[in-house]
Design a protein around this motif. Structure first.
Motif, PDB file in Angstrom:
ATOM      1  N   PHE A  36      -8.911   0.275 -11.594  1.00 55.65           N
ATOM      2  CA  PHE A  36      -7.776  -0.523 -12.061  1.00 55.65           C
ATOM      3  C   PHE A  36      -8.221  -1.897 -12.545  1.00 55.65           C
ATOM      4  CE2 PHE A  36      -6.366   2.468  -8.902  1.00 55.65           C
ATOM      5  CZ  PHE A  36      -5.146   2.938  -9.372  1.00 55.65           C
ATOM      6  N   LEU A  85       0.414   8.716 -11.798  1.00 50.72           N
ATOM      7  CA  LEU A  85       0.947   7.434 -11.327  1.00 50.72           C
ATOM      8  C   LEU A  85       2.212   7.135 -12.119  1.00 50.72           C
ATOM      9  CD1 LEU A  85      -2.174   5.147 -10.756  1.00 50.72           C
ATOM     10  CD2 LEU A  85      -0.836   6.432  -9.103  1.00 50.72           C
ATOM     11  N   ARG A  96      -5.462  14.731  -8.450  1.00 51.88           N
ATOM     12  CA  ARG A  96      -5.870  13.381  -8.073  1.00 51.88           C
ATOM     13  C   ARG A  96      -7.260  13.361  -7.440  1.00 51.88           C
ATOM     14  NH1 ARG A  96      -0.082  11.120  -5.887  1.00 51.88           N
ATOM     15  NH2 ARG A  96       0.654  10.352  -7.890  1.00 51.88           N
ATOM     16  N   PHE A 136      -8.908  -2.066  -0.750  1.00 49.32           N
ATOM     17  CA  PHE A 136      -8.072  -2.243   0.438  1.00 49.32           C
ATOM     18  C   PHE A 136      -8.621  -3.420   1.249  1.00 49.32           C
ATOM     19  CE2 PHE A 136      -8.127   2.501  -0.264  1.00 49.32           C
ATOM     20  CZ  PHE A 136      -7.000   2.475  -1.077  1.00 49.32           C
ATOM     21  N   GLU A 159      -0.917   2.518  -5.537  1.00 46.66           N
ATOM     22  CA  GLU A 159      -1.485   3.281  -6.643  1.00 46.66           C
ATOM     23  C   GLU A 159      -2.923   3.677  -6.356  1.00 46.66           C
ATOM     24  OE1 GLU A 159      -0.882   0.821 -10.031  1.00 46.66           O
ATOM     25  OE2 GLU A 159       1.207   1.457 -10.270  1.00 46.66           O
ATOM     26  N   ALA A 160      -3.706   2.711  -5.836  1.00 47.53           N
ATOM     27  CA  ALA A 160      -5.105   3.014  -5.556  1.00 47.53           C
ATOM     28  C   ALA A 160      -5.206   4.110  -4.502  1.00 47.53           C
ATOM     29  CB  ALA A 160      -5.824   1.758  -5.086  1.00 47.53           C
ATOM     30  N   ALA A 161      -4.342   4.040  -3.492  1.00 50.51           N
ATOM     31  CA  ALA A 161      -4.406   5.038  -2.423  1.00 50.51           C
ATOM     32  C   ALA A 161      -3.976   6.414  -2.921  1.00 50.51           C
ATOM     33  CB  ALA A 161      -3.519   4.599  -1.256  1.00 50.51           C
ATOM     34  N   TYR A 162      -2.887   6.450  -3.701  1.00 50.12           N
ATOM     35  CA  TYR A 162      -2.452   7.737  -4.243  1.00 50.12           C
ATOM     36  C   TYR A 162      -3.501   8.299  -5.202  1.00 50.12           C
ATOM     37  CZ  TYR A 162       2.231   7.573  -2.263  1.00 50.12           C
ATOM     38  OH  TYR A 162       3.286   7.556  -1.396  1.00 50.12           O
ATOM     39  N   ALA A 163      -4.098   7.421  -6.019  1.00 46.75           N
ATOM     40  CA  ALA A 163      -5.072   7.892  -7.005  1.00 46.75           C
ATOM     41  C   ALA A 163      -6.278   8.549  -6.335  1.00 46.75           C
ATOM     42  CB  ALA A 163      -5.524   6.734  -7.890  1.00 46.75           C
ATOM     43  N   LEU A 164      -6.542   8.169  -5.072  1.00 47.91           N
ATOM     44  CA  LEU A 164      -7.673   8.776  -4.361  1.00 47.91           C
ATOM     45  C   LEU A 164      -7.310  10.144  -3.793  1.00 47.91           C
ATOM     46  CD1 LEU A 164      -9.078   5.681  -2.463  1.00 47.91           C
ATOM     47  CD2 LEU A 164     -10.295   7.040  -4.152  1.00 47.91           C
ATOM     48  N   GLY A 165      -6.050  10.538  -3.937  1.00 49.36           N
ATOM     49  CA  GLY A 165      -5.654  11.865  -3.469  1.00 49.36           C
ATOM     50  C   GLY A 165      -5.041  11.868  -2.081  1.00 49.36           C
ATOM     51  N   LEU A 166      -4.778  10.689  -1.525  1.00 55.82           N
ATOM     52  CA  LEU A 166      -4.140  10.647  -0.208  1.00 55.82           C
ATOM     53  C   LEU A 166      -2.657  10.982  -0.348  1.00 55.82           C
ATOM     54  CD1 LEU A 166      -5.771   7.291   0.850  1.00 55.82           C
ATOM     55  CD2 LEU A 166      -6.155   9.417   2.054  1.00 55.82           C
ATOM     56  N   GLY A 167      -2.091  11.643   0.660  1.00 57.31           N
ATOM     57  CA  GLY A 167      -0.676  11.983   0.637  1.00 57.31           C
ATOM     58  C   GLY A 167       0.169  10.853   1.199  1.00 57.31           C
ATOM     59  N   GLY A 212      -0.297  -2.096  -6.492  1.00 64.75           N
ATOM     60  CA  GLY A 212      -1.652  -1.600  -6.697  1.00 64.75           C
ATOM     61  C   GLY A 212      -2.238  -0.928  -5.467  1.00 64.75           C
ATOM     62  N   GLN A 213      -1.843  -1.387  -4.280  1.00 65.12           N
ATOM     63  CA  GLN A 213      -2.356  -0.769  -3.058  1.00 65.12           C
ATOM     64  C   GLN A 213      -1.886   0.677  -2.953  1.00 65.12           C
ATOM     65  OE1 GLN A 213      -4.433  -2.163  -0.456  1.00 65.12           O
ATOM     66  NE2 GLN A 213      -4.860  -3.430  -2.243  1.00 65.12           N
ATOM     67  N   LEU A 256      -2.778   4.704   6.751  1.00 64.75           N
ATOM     68  CA  LEU A 256      -4.124   4.137   6.648  1.00 64.75           C
ATOM     69  C   LEU A 256      -4.179   2.865   5.804  1.00 64.75           C
ATOM     70  CD1 LEU A 256      -5.926   7.508   5.933  1.00 64.75           C
ATOM     71  CD2 LEU A 256      -5.983   6.245   8.079  1.00 64.75           C
ATOM     72  N   ILE A 257      -3.308   2.768   4.800  1.00 70.88           N
ATOM     73  CA  ILE A 257      -3.420   1.655   3.866  1.00 70.88           C
ATOM     74  C   ILE A 257      -2.261   0.673   4.002  1.00 70.88           C
ATOM     75  CG2 ILE A 257      -3.645   1.024   1.421  1.00 70.88           C
ATOM     76  CD1 ILE A 257      -5.924   2.753   2.542  1.00 70.88           C
ATOM     77  N   ASN A 284      -2.967  11.020 -13.932  1.00 70.51           N
ATOM     78  CA  ASN A 284      -3.043  11.320 -12.493  1.00 70.51           C
ATOM     79  C   ASN A 284      -1.702  11.076 -11.817  1.00 70.51           C
ATOM     80  OD1 ASN A 284      -3.045   8.581 -12.530  1.00 70.51           O
ATOM     81  ND2 ASN A 284      -4.735   8.323 -11.100  1.00 70.51           N
ATOM     82  N   ASN A 302      -7.762  -3.420  -6.869  1.00 72.46           N
ATOM     83  CA  ASN A 302      -6.985  -2.716  -5.842  1.00 72.46           C
ATOM     84  C   ASN A 302      -7.840  -2.143  -4.719  1.00 72.46           C
ATOM     85  OD1 ASN A 302      -4.758  -3.307  -7.299  1.00 72.46           O
ATOM     86  ND2 ASN A 302      -4.514  -1.274  -8.198  1.00 72.46           N
ATOM     87  N   VAL A 346      -9.301  12.931   2.961  1.00 74.36           N
ATOM     88  CA  VAL A 346      -8.834  13.935   2.007  1.00 74.36           C
ATOM     89  C   VAL A 346      -9.747  15.155   2.021  1.00 74.36           C
ATOM     90  CG1 VAL A 346      -8.280  14.397  -0.391  1.00 74.36           C
ATOM     91  CG2 VAL A 346      -7.791  12.156   0.569  1.00 74.36           C
ATOM     92  N   HIS A 372      -8.030  -4.792   4.048  1.00 74.09           N
ATOM     93  CA  HIS A 372      -8.180  -4.766   5.503  1.00 74.09           C
ATOM     94  C   HIS A 372      -9.350  -3.892   5.929  1.00 74.09           C
ATOM     95  CE1 HIS A 372      -6.038  -1.209   4.413  1.00 74.09           C
ATOM     96  NE2 HIS A 372      -5.998  -0.743   5.653  1.00 74.09           N
ATOM     97  N   LYS A 395      -0.523   9.666   4.891  1.00 66.91           N
ATOM     98  CA  LYS A 395      -1.830   9.019   5.051  1.00 66.91           C
ATOM     99  C   LYS A 395      -1.865   7.676   4.338  1.00 66.91           C
ATOM    100  CE  LYS A 395      -4.473  13.166   5.860  1.00 66.91           C
ATOM    101  NZ  LYS A 395      -5.140  14.268   5.185  1.00 66.91           N
ATOM    102  N   GLU A 452      -1.931  16.730  -5.951  1.00 67.06           N
ATOM    103  CA  GLU A 452      -2.997  16.314  -5.035  1.00 67.06           C
ATOM    104  C   GLU A 452      -4.358  16.813  -5.502  1.00 67.06           C
ATOM    105  OE1 GLU A 452      -2.251  17.072  -0.820  1.00 67.06           O
ATOM    106  OE2 GLU A 452      -0.327  16.032  -1.045  1.00 67.06           O
TER     107      GLU A 452
END
Lengths: 369, 260
Positions: free
Chosen positions: B101, B68, B94, B107, A263-271, A260-261, A278-279, B66, B105, B123, B109, A274, B91
């Motif tokens: 979710f 996934l 997305r 983060f 997926e959430a990061a990719y879903a935000l558009g991060l490459g 999920g970590q 970052l995550i 998107n 999910n 981004v 930290h 990154k 990209e």
């Protein structure tokens, strides 16, 4: 249960010696088994500790001397170390140039403190200087050139060499390990296969083999005229070997994170980079701090193997010293001293890592999501 | 709530207004045919609820939107950008598609505020101050600005899910995907999340929501899609869907889910 509940109250009113007595009874003589064990262990300690203490300190000779003849034969002969302590720290580095090593280590220690202590200002710059400027500066101080007399690496030795080799190893193994770990999980088969083969091969051979290969085999493969310094070759060997181990430590952390970590990061558009920077890595590395420090500690101790390829680090110097006809037979002293030095450095590393873990746990309230 | 758009279904489709277009989409997990010939087009501002028994492919469907999950056959276009192997397209899509979710999910930290500003800063290259200002606006909208400096682990499930919604909104998406957003929540927290989603629906956001909350579907959805065994079995406005389901399978499903 009831007994424990009443005890604090009783203790509060009791005299101090009554409290001490109660504590002793509670902790050492609470049952027959405990009493027997206490007596037995007490006897063993009584038999072993005083003679050891006698040998280590009371009857030991500390002052520098010409040979072991000057030492009390019933005690440790620390003279072998005190008369040669400079060799233990600097190897065969020319005496009039040793200030360069001191200066370099003072700079490194000050920068490290500046970077690690939270209360000091501009810590970011300390880190930048430490990792970008100080390696070059220190190399210049150690090796020379540009106005300083050159000291060949063959003359370097002693604890200074362990610290240099260990430090360089530590600085390089983590990035190498991270890249290999990410590569191993890559979706591109070429990259993942290469990383798996590299890691498994390097990890599967003894460290001493890697050292021999880097010192004996590598020059055979290099074209004529290109000579890489022996110490540099050894340090490359250390970094590669440590990196392979580190890769598996880091991979352990990567696997601990939920899908999920990502997926959430990719879903935000991060490459890809990154997401990892970052995550994923901040969390994964935090999880495996104990493993990382474990690798650092074993890497630092592994630098003692450098003696096997003719580089005189601390243990090698200690062995050489105790083989000197004047000091023959003082292996014990040499090994105890070496062990003590390694123990203090490793203890410092492990305590610092515990401190970091504690601090991180406090800040993020480590509840897994 | 009035069913504003249910009558739109019968109008001729307007291509310029379409934000999502799926044509003949198939997907397999190994041998398992999880999506079978999905054809679906969604207009801007439409609110879609997807329901169906577990394993029917509804989560897979929205996760294909998107990337996934990767579909193996057929075309998907989002905001007129084709979704294919082209990384640039992925990209871009997305950035336009926000997702919430089941397991939140967040983060762990990063603080709540850092969770919200991360994507805008990295981004969209938004300046930090501006992104924080915006983050606070969205936190106001999900009604937890006071939690901004806490870590996700310190919040309740409902609060975490609201943060997750705010995090997706911070990218200013054109479409929001919800993958069973209330399924992992304790009953008393479901309402606070649904309330936020209803508020969001009122703003005209295009929403696609996989959920078992039939009350929510009834009040918010313009169209309900029922899936079973990887196929779209039935799609209709809620009134018709709940009161006059056409297929036997829909009737059976509704019978089970609405019994209590």
């Amino acid at each position: 249960m009831t007994k424990q509940k009443t005890l604090p109250h009783q203790q509060y009113n009791a005299y101090w010696y009554q409290r001490v007595l109660a504590w002793i009874i509670r902790n050492f003589f609470s049952s027959i088994t405990n009493t027997v064990l206490t007596v037995l262990l007490g006897y063993i300690l009584y038999v072993t500790i005083p003679p050891l203490f006698d040998w280590l300190f009371i009857k030991a000779t500390f002052s520098p001397a010409e040979s072991r003849a000057a030492c009390n034969p019933d005690g440790a002969c620390w003279s072998v170390i005190t008369s040669r302590w400079e060799q233990f720290f600097y190897g065969f580095y020319p005496e009039d140039q040793r200030w360069r090593i001191n200066l370099a280590f003072i700079i490194l220690i000050m920068l490290t403190f500046w970077m690690l202590f939270k209360k000091l200002p501009a810590r970011k710059y300390a880190g930048l200087i430490l990792f970008l400027v100080s390696p070059g500066l220190c190399f210049w101080l150690f090796y020379g050139g540009w106005g300083l007399p050159v000291v060949e690496t063959g003359l370097w030795g002693g604890l200074m060499l362990n610290l240099i080799a260990g430090g360089v190893g530590i600085v390089f193994t983590l990035p190498i390990g991270v890249i290999l770990a990410l590569g191993r999980r890559s979706e591109l088969p070429v990259i993942s296969t290469f990383c798996v083969i590299f890691i498994e091969f390097v990890r599967g051979v003894p460290f001493i083999t890697v050292l021999f290969m880097s010192s004996v085999m590598l020059p055979i493969f290099l074209p004529d005229g290109i000579v890489i310094d022996k110490l540099l070759r050894a340090m490359i060997g250390i970094a590669i070997f440590g990196g392979a181990y580190m890769a598996e430590v880091v991979r352990g952390g990567l696997q601990a994170l939920s899908k999920g970590q990502y997926e959430a990061a990719y879903a935000l558009g991060l490459g890809y980079w990154k997401v990892n920077r970052l995550i994923i890595l901040p969390q994964a590395l935090r999880i495996v701090i104990p493993g990382i420090v474990n690798s650092f500690i074993s890497l630092f101790k592994d630098t003692t193997l450098l003696t096997q390829i003719g580089i005189f680090e601390l243990l090698g110097i200690a062995q050489a010293a105790t083989r000197d006809p004047n000091w023959a037979g003082l292996g014990k002293e040499g090994y105890i001293f070496t062990a003590l030095i390694f123990f203090s450095v490793c203890l410092a590393m492990s305590r610092y890592s515990l401190h970091i873990e504690h601090k991180l746990n406090q800040s993020s309230h480590k509840k897994r999501l | 709530m009035v069913l504003l758009n249910s009558d739109l279904l019968d109008q001729p489709t307007d291509n310029t207004n379409k934000i999502i277009e799926m044509v003949g989409v198939h997907k397999w997990y190994g041998q398992f045919h999880v999506l079978k010939n999905i054809n679906l087009s969604i207009r801007k501002g439409e609110r879609i609820v997807i329901c169906g028994p577990s394993g029917s492919g509804k989560s897979t469907l929205i996760r294909c939107l998107n990337r996934l999950e990767e579909h193996q056959q057929g075309d998907i276009r989002i905001n007129n950008i084709p979704l294919n192997k082209n990384l640039k397209n992925i990209e871009k899509i997305r950035q336009d598609v926000g997702m919430v979710f089941q397991q939140f999910n967040l983060f762990p930290h990063l603080t709540v505020l850092e969770n919200l500003t991360l994507a805008p800063i990295w981004v969209k290259k938004m300046p930090k101050l501006e992104s924080e200002k915006m983050a606070f606006q969205y936190l106001e909208r999900v009604k937890i600005p006071e939690q901004a400096h806490k870590y996700p682990g310190q919040l309740s499930g409902g609060q975490q899910q609201r943060v997750a919604i705010a995090r997706a909104l911070c990218m200013n998406p054109k479409v929001m995907l919800f993958d069973e957003p209330t399924s992992a929540l304790d009953p008393e927290m479901i309402k606070e999340v649904l309330d936020v989603m209803i508020e969001l629906a009122k703003t005209g956001m295009t929403m696609i929501c996989v959920t078992h909350e039939m009350g929510f579907a009834r009040t918010v959805a313009d169209r309900i899609i029922f899936m079973d065994k990887g196929e779209i079995v039935e799609e209709n406005a809620p009134e018709i869907f709940f009161n006059h389901p056409k297929s036997e399978r829909t009737k059976q499903f509704l019978g089970q889910i609405l019994r209590h």
